[in-house]
Enzyme design. Structure first.
Site, PDB file in Angstrom:
ATOM      1  N   ALA A   1       0.800  -1.233   0.000  1.00 24.21           N
ATOM      2  CA  ALA A   1       0.000   0.000   0.000  1.00 24.21           C
ATOM      3  C   ALA A   1       0.829   1.279   0.000  1.00 24.21           C
ATOM      4  O   ALA A   1       0.262   2.372   0.115  1.00 24.21           O
ATOM      5  CB  ALA A   1      -1.012   0.030   1.144  1.00 24.21           C
ATOM      6  N   ALA A   2       2.148   1.163  -0.169  1.00 23.89           N
ATOM      7  CA  ALA A   2       2.962   2.391  -0.237  1.00 23.89           C
ATOM      8  C   ALA A   2       2.570   3.197  -1.479  1.00 23.89           C
ATOM      9  O   ALA A   2       2.359   4.418  -1.404  1.00 23.89           O
ATOM     10  CB  ALA A   2       4.445   2.039  -0.277  1.00 23.89           C
ATOM     11  N   GLY A   3       2.445   2.496  -2.612  1.00 18.62           N
ATOM     12  CA  GLY A   3       2.050   3.185  -3.854  1.00 18.62           C
ATOM     13  C   GLY A   3       0.643   3.760  -3.729  1.00 18.62           C
ATOM     14  O   GLY A   3       0.363   4.854  -4.234  1.00 18.62           O
ATOM     15  N   ASP A   4      -0.241   3.042  -3.063  1.00 21.08           N
ATOM     16  CA  ASP A   4      -1.619   3.532  -2.893  1.00 21.08           C
ATOM     17  C   ASP A   4      -1.644   4.767  -2.001  1.00 21.08           C
ATOM     18  O   ASP A   4      -2.394   5.712  -2.239  1.00 21.08           O
ATOM     19  CB  ASP A   4      -2.499   2.440  -2.278  1.00 21.08           C
ATOM     20  CG  ASP A   4      -2.564   1.211  -3.160  1.00 21.08           C
ATOM     21  OD1 ASP A   4      -2.442   1.365  -4.386  1.00 21.08           O
ATOM     22  OD2 ASP A   4      -2.701   0.099  -2.613  1.00 21.08           O
TER      23      ASP A   4
HETATM   24  O1  RIB Z   1      -1.464  -2.145  -3.471  1.00 24.71           O
HETATM   25  C1  RIB Z   1      -1.666  -3.025  -2.396  1.00 24.71           C
HETATM   26  C2  RIB Z   1      -2.937  -3.773  -2.595  1.00 24.71           C
HETATM   27  O2  RIB Z   1      -2.845  -4.595  -3.726  1.00 24.71           O
HETATM   28  C3  RIB Z   1      -3.287  -4.711  -1.465  1.00 24.71           C
HETATM   29  O3  RIB Z   1      -4.016  -4.101  -0.448  1.00 24.71           O
HETATM   30  C4  RIB Z   1      -4.012  -5.846  -2.156  1.00 24.71           C
HETATM   31  O4  RIB Z   1      -5.361  -5.916  -1.853  1.00 24.71           O
HETATM   32  C5  RIB Z   1      -3.782  -5.620  -3.644  1.00 24.71           C
HETATM   33  O5  RIB Z   1      -4.903  -5.170  -4.253  1.00 24.71           O
END
Ligand code: RIB
Length: 298
Positions: free
Chosen positions: A243-246
């Site tokens: 989730a760093a990119g998110d």
């Molecule tokens: O970018 C991380 C995410 O990728 C995770 O939370 C997982 O669910 C996948 O979708």
């Protein structure tokens, strides 16, 4: 004036286990520290926006199961409006099996309800959107539906950000519909084998205004017409990069919605993502505005 952020994308329950290395074919090995936590690239980005104070709306789909309920509750708890998330009967919610090895992760997805998202879901999400609002999407849903949503957002005069993860061969068709592309090195190389300068120029020639290449611990490079600005990563001890990119994408969108310049928003996103990698998990590792301010002064 503050703009709103509309995130269209995936919701997954993440099933996470640590392992010292990857098992070989036919091998069984012990992992440690199994836990579940809400994830999915779309939901993670929406949570980042919500935790960072943006007025955030999310569209997508979950199954009529307990994972779906937990995913919706997680978003609501961060102030995200979930009115445009459809609950699909007889369908499982998306799940991600995540193997964390030495701070790096490997993910296997079963998209479930994410694969059943339709153009009408995008229309429903965008009902409350206006000119200048931010539209943020990824590629964990059918690519043609994401393409439709980007076009619809563009028609409303929104600022469209695409994070093409995971990369899809058909995405090139829709790239001219986005204002900003945020992608990592793997995704960048899947769009063509050229250098940063040549590859970015090709993307800018399609009409994209800002190309942001994220480089993990090494920071990011931002290319616009006539200029490439690269920034170092924020030094931290990485525990789990999930989730760093998110977080980067969500923080960027939230900051733009607040009226910051692209340059300012990128610096803020870099700090937010640095905090995420210091903790395990997806949504549970995304920082609040106060945390970023306390650690890095905003
Ligand atoms: O970018 C991380 C995410 O990728 C995770 O939370 C997982 O669910 C996948 O979708």
């Amino acid at each position: 004036m503050m703009k709103k952020v509309f995130v269209f994308g995936s919701l997954n329950m993440d099933l996470v286990v640590n392992s010292p290395c990857l098992p070989q074919a036919g091998e069984t090995m012990y992992g440690t520290g199994f836990f579940t936590n809400p994830g999915g690239k779309g939901a993670n980005q929406a949570v980042a926006c919500g935790r960072l104070g943006a007025e955030t709306y999310m569209g997508g789909a979950v199954g009529a199961d307990s994972f779906g309920e937990t995913l919706m509750e997680g978003l609501k708890g961060c102030g995200v409006n979930t009115g445009a998330i459809r609950v699909i009967p007889d369908c499982s919610s998306g799940i991600a099996v995540i193997l964390v090895t030495e701070g790096d992760n490997r993910i296997i997805l079963d998209g479930g309800a994410n694969g059943r998202v339709m153009a009408e879901d995008a229309d429903r999400l965008l009902e409350r959107a206006g000119e200048g609002d931010i539209f943020l999407c990824q590629l964990e849903n059918p690519v043609e539906v994401i393409g439709y949503a980007m076009k619809a957002a563009r028609r409303r005069g929104m600022y469209v950000i695409l994070n093409p993860a995971p990369m899809h061969v058909m995405v090139s068709e829709y790239l001219p519909c986005c204002d900003m592309l945020v992608l990592n090195e793997t995704e960048f190389s899947m769009l063509g084998k050229d250098s940063l300068a040549a590859g970015s120029r090709r993307l800018l020639d399609m009409g994209i205004r800002d190309v942001v290449l994220t480089l993990g611990a090494k920071g990011y490079c931002h290319t616009t017409r006539g200029e490439i600005v690269c920034a170092e990563g924020v030094p931290v001890k990485a525990v789990d990069t999930t989730a760093a990119g998110d977080t980067f994408c969500g923080a960027l969108a939230a900051s733009l919605a607040e009226g910051k310049t692209v340059g300012e928003a990128l610096q803020f996103a870099n700090k937010a993502a640095a905090i995420t990698v210091t903790r395990r998990g997806a949504q549970c590792s995304i920082p609040t505005f106060q945390e970023i301010f306390d650690r890095y002064g905003g």
